[in-house]
Motif scaffolding. Structure first.
Motif, PDB file in Angstrom:
ATOM      1  N   SER A   1       0.848  -1.197   0.000  1.00 35.30           N
ATOM      2  CA  SER A   1       0.000   0.000   0.000  1.00 35.30           C
ATOM      3  C   SER A   1       0.883   1.247   0.000  1.00 35.30           C
ATOM      4  O   SER A   1       2.069   1.178   0.337  1.00 35.30           O
ATOM      5  CB  SER A   1      -0.851  -0.063   1.284  1.00 35.30           C
ATOM      6  OG  SER A   1      -1.378   1.176   1.631  1.00 35.30           O
TER       7      SER A   1
ATOM      8  N   ILE B   1       3.063   4.429   0.450  1.00 34.27           N
ATOM      9  CA  ILE B   1       4.470   4.810   0.238  1.00 34.27           C
ATOM     10  C   ILE B   1       5.318   3.578  -0.088  1.00 34.27           C
ATOM     11  O   ILE B   1       6.170   3.618  -0.986  1.00 34.27           O
ATOM     12  CB  ILE B   1       5.006   5.538   1.496  1.00 34.27           C
ATOM     13  CG1 ILE B   1       4.293   6.891   1.673  1.00 34.27           C
ATOM     14  CG2 ILE B   1       6.514   5.733   1.420  1.00 34.27           C
ATOM     15  CD1 ILE B   1       4.608   7.626   2.971  1.00 34.27           C
TER      16      ILE B   1
ATOM     17  N   ASP C   1       4.226  -7.700   3.043  1.00 28.78           N
ATOM     18  CA  ASP C   1       3.150  -6.992   3.748  1.00 28.78           C
ATOM     19  C   ASP C   1       2.303  -8.000   4.531  1.00 28.78           C
ATOM     20  O   ASP C   1       2.183  -9.162   4.142  1.00 28.78           O
ATOM     21  CB  ASP C   1       2.253  -6.229   2.761  1.00 28.78           C
ATOM     22  CG  ASP C   1       1.557  -5.034   3.405  1.00 28.78           C
ATOM     23  OD1 ASP C   1       1.914  -3.880   3.070  1.00 28.78           O
ATOM     24  OD2 ASP C   1       0.675  -5.239   4.267  1.00 28.78           O
TER      25      ASP C   1
ATOM     26  N   ASP D   1       4.079 -10.855   8.767  1.00 23.09           N
ATOM     27  CA  ASP D   1       3.843  -9.930   9.870  1.00 23.09           C
ATOM     28  C   ASP D   1       5.215  -9.586  10.445  1.00 23.09           C
ATOM     29  O   ASP D   1       5.892 -10.453  11.016  1.00 23.09           O
ATOM     30  CB  ASP D   1       2.971 -10.634  10.921  1.00 23.09           C
ATOM     31  CG  ASP D   1       2.668  -9.740  12.114  1.00 23.09           C
ATOM     32  OD1 ASP D   1       3.286  -8.656  12.219  1.00 23.09           O
ATOM     33  OD2 ASP D   1       1.832 -10.139  12.938  1.00 23.09           O
ATOM     34  N   VAL D   2       5.620  -8.328  10.311  1.00 20.42           N
ATOM     35  CA  VAL D   2       6.983  -7.967  10.749  1.00 20.42           C
ATOM     36  C   VAL D   2       7.154  -8.055  12.263  1.00 20.42           C
ATOM     37  O   VAL D   2       8.285  -8.039  12.758  1.00 20.42           O
ATOM     38  CB  VAL D   2       7.417  -6.561  10.249  1.00 20.42           C
ATOM     39  CG1 VAL D   2       7.534  -6.523   8.739  1.00 20.42           C
ATOM     40  CG2 VAL D   2       6.511  -5.459  10.780  1.00 20.42           C
TER      41      VAL D   2
ATOM     42  N   ASN E   1       9.502   0.009   6.010  1.00 17.17           N
ATOM     43  CA  ASN E   1       8.453   1.005   5.792  1.00 17.17           C
ATOM     44  C   ASN E   1       7.138   0.656   6.503  1.00 17.17           C
ATOM     45  O   ASN E   1       6.302   1.529   6.713  1.00 17.17           O
ATOM     46  CB  ASN E   1       8.233   1.141   4.277  1.00 17.17           C
ATOM     47  CG  ASN E   1       6.943   1.857   3.932  1.00 17.17           C
ATOM     48  OD1 ASN E   1       6.870   3.076   3.949  1.00 17.17           O
ATOM     49  ND2 ASN E   1       5.885   1.090   3.652  1.00 17.17           N
TER      50      ASN E   1
ATOM     51  N   TYR F   1       3.324   6.570  18.535  1.00 23.14           N
ATOM     52  CA  TYR F   1       3.925   6.683  17.195  1.00 23.14           C
ATOM     53  C   TYR F   1       5.249   7.468  17.254  1.00 23.14           C
ATOM     54  O   TYR F   1       6.256   7.058  16.672  1.00 23.14           O
ATOM     55  CB  TYR F   1       2.907   7.375  16.289  1.00 23.14           C
ATOM     56  CG  TYR F   1       3.272   7.463  14.826  1.00 23.14           C
ATOM     57  CD1 TYR F   1       3.275   6.331  14.017  1.00 23.14           C
ATOM     58  CD2 TYR F   1       3.570   8.695  14.238  1.00 23.14           C
ATOM     59  CE1 TYR F   1       3.581   6.424  12.665  1.00 23.14           C
ATOM     60  CE2 TYR F   1       3.870   8.806  12.888  1.00 23.14           C
ATOM     61  CZ  TYR F   1       3.876   7.664  12.104  1.00 23.14           C
ATOM     62  OH  TYR F   1       4.175   7.764  10.759  1.00 23.14           O
TER      63      TYR F   1
ATOM     64  N   GLY G   1       7.075  14.013   6.015  1.00 23.96           N
ATOM     65  CA  GLY G   1       6.058  14.824   6.705  1.00 23.96           C
ATOM     66  C   GLY G   1       4.700  14.367   6.190  1.00 23.96           C
ATOM     67  O   GLY G   1       4.394  13.182   6.183  1.00 23.96           O
TER      68      GLY G   1
ATOM     69  N   ILE H   1       2.359  13.257   3.539  1.00 22.99           N
ATOM     70  CA  ILE H   1       2.476  12.674   2.198  1.00 22.99           C
ATOM     71  C   ILE H   1       1.088  12.207   1.740  1.00 22.99           C
ATOM     72  O   ILE H   1       0.327  11.650   2.535  1.00 22.99           O
ATOM     73  CB  ILE H   1       3.448  11.461   2.214  1.00 22.99           C
ATOM     74  CG1 ILE H   1       4.808  11.836   2.831  1.00 22.99           C
ATOM     75  CG2 ILE H   1       3.621  10.881   0.803  1.00 22.99           C
ATOM     76  CD1 ILE H   1       5.608  12.892   2.099  1.00 22.99           C
TER      77      ILE H   1
END
Ligand SMILES: NC(=O)c1ccc[n+]([C@@H]2O[C@H](COP(=O)([O-])OP(=O)(O)OC[C@H]3O[C@@H](n4cnc5c(N)ncnc54)[C@H](O)[C@@H]3O)[C@@H](O)[C@H]2O)c1
Length: 246
Positions: A15, A17, A36, A62-63, A89, A153, A184, A186
């Motif tokens: 998805s 970026i 992903d 799943d990271v 990412n 975050y 910033g 996006i």
């Protein structure tokens, strides 16, 4: 030189970026592992790359799971022979005041952004050290400097800065660079989930008064991934219309 014939893992590439970064790397000749949690998203990105003449495979991973990340890196090395580039990412948002934030929302964001990046770095850095070459780009956010309602975050993204700086020092002697891109606002799903009035407020606060494009981020990532960018490590590149200066 560039990234031609290099093998790149891009997390969260199903998805926004991440998909843009994967497409840009593939367009420049890299073999891309589109990783992903969302299988359909990963397959869509990999399908688009392949249809455009590039090389890509999709892996549902799943990271936050160390065994899943290890298996994905082993699969990437099996299919393409090596892993040269990692772009961390994948990310998640669960905004609220700390007074209302649940422990689950803290854990989800820290685990996805920070622990996930640590897992992926840990899984690829042995390969990169052995081959005496590697490029790691970690996607943080301008919000690592602090943002109200984003204690989870901002902490996760600040953690990514510390992680990257430490590993840049640890792996410099092995031809492996680790750098950071800090977007910033996006034009991508995460920012577009904010209420419209908040989006406008953020843009108004930027010296450059437009949203960033996914390609703006992908270009910055590409610079750090280039084989020729061998004397730049531990750097933070803001792609935020100048917002971090204000
Ligand atoms: N959009 C922005 O304005 C903006 C600004 C600053 C930073 N960022 C960062 O850029 C990155 C991408 O943001 P985006 O706007 O494209 O968001 P997005 O929600 O479109 O992309 C995030 C991707 O990560 C995947 N993901 C989530 N949890 C995962 C997990 N556990 N394992 C594997 N994949 C997982 C999602 O399925 C999704 O495809 C994020 O790290 C985000 O923090 C975005």
């Amino acid at each position: 030189m560039g990234v031609n014939h290099k093998t790149a893992i891009v997390t969260g590439a199903g998805s926004g970026i991440g998909a843009g970064i994967a497409a840009m790397l593939a367009q420049k000749g890299a073999n891309v592992i589109v990783l992903d949690l969302n299988r359909a998203g990963a397959e869509k990105t990999a399908g688009e790359i392949t249809a455009a003449g590039g090389k890509a495979i999709a892996l549902q991973v799943d990271v936050t799971s160390w065994p899943e990340v290890c298996a994905a890196v082993a699969e990437a090395a099996r299919v393409f022979g090596t892993v040269d580039i990692l772009v961390n990412n994948a990310g998640a948002l669960k905004d609220s005041s700390i007074l209302k934030m649940s422990e689950q929302d803290w854990d989800l964001v820290i685990d996805t952004c920070l622990k996930g990046s640590w897992h992926c770095c840990k899984a690829v850095l042995g390969h990169m050290r052995r081959q005496n070459f590697g490029r790691v780009v970690n996607i943080t956010s301008r919000a690592w400097l602090g943002n109200p309602g984003q204690s989870n975050y901002s902490s996760a993204k600040a953690g990514i800065v510390g992680l990257t700086m430490s590993l840049a020092l640890e792996f410099a002697r092995y031809g492996v660079t680790l750098n950071i891109v800090a977007p910033g606002f996006i034009e991508a799903p995460m920012a577009r989930r904010l209420p419209p009035e908040t989006q406008q407020k953020v843009i108004n606060a930027q010296p450059i008064k437009r949203p960033g494009r996914i390609e703006d981020v992908a270009n910055a990532v590409l610079y750090f991934c280039d084989e020729d960018t061998s004397y730049v490590t531990g750097q933070i590149l803001y792609v935020d219309g100048g917002r971090h200066v204000v």
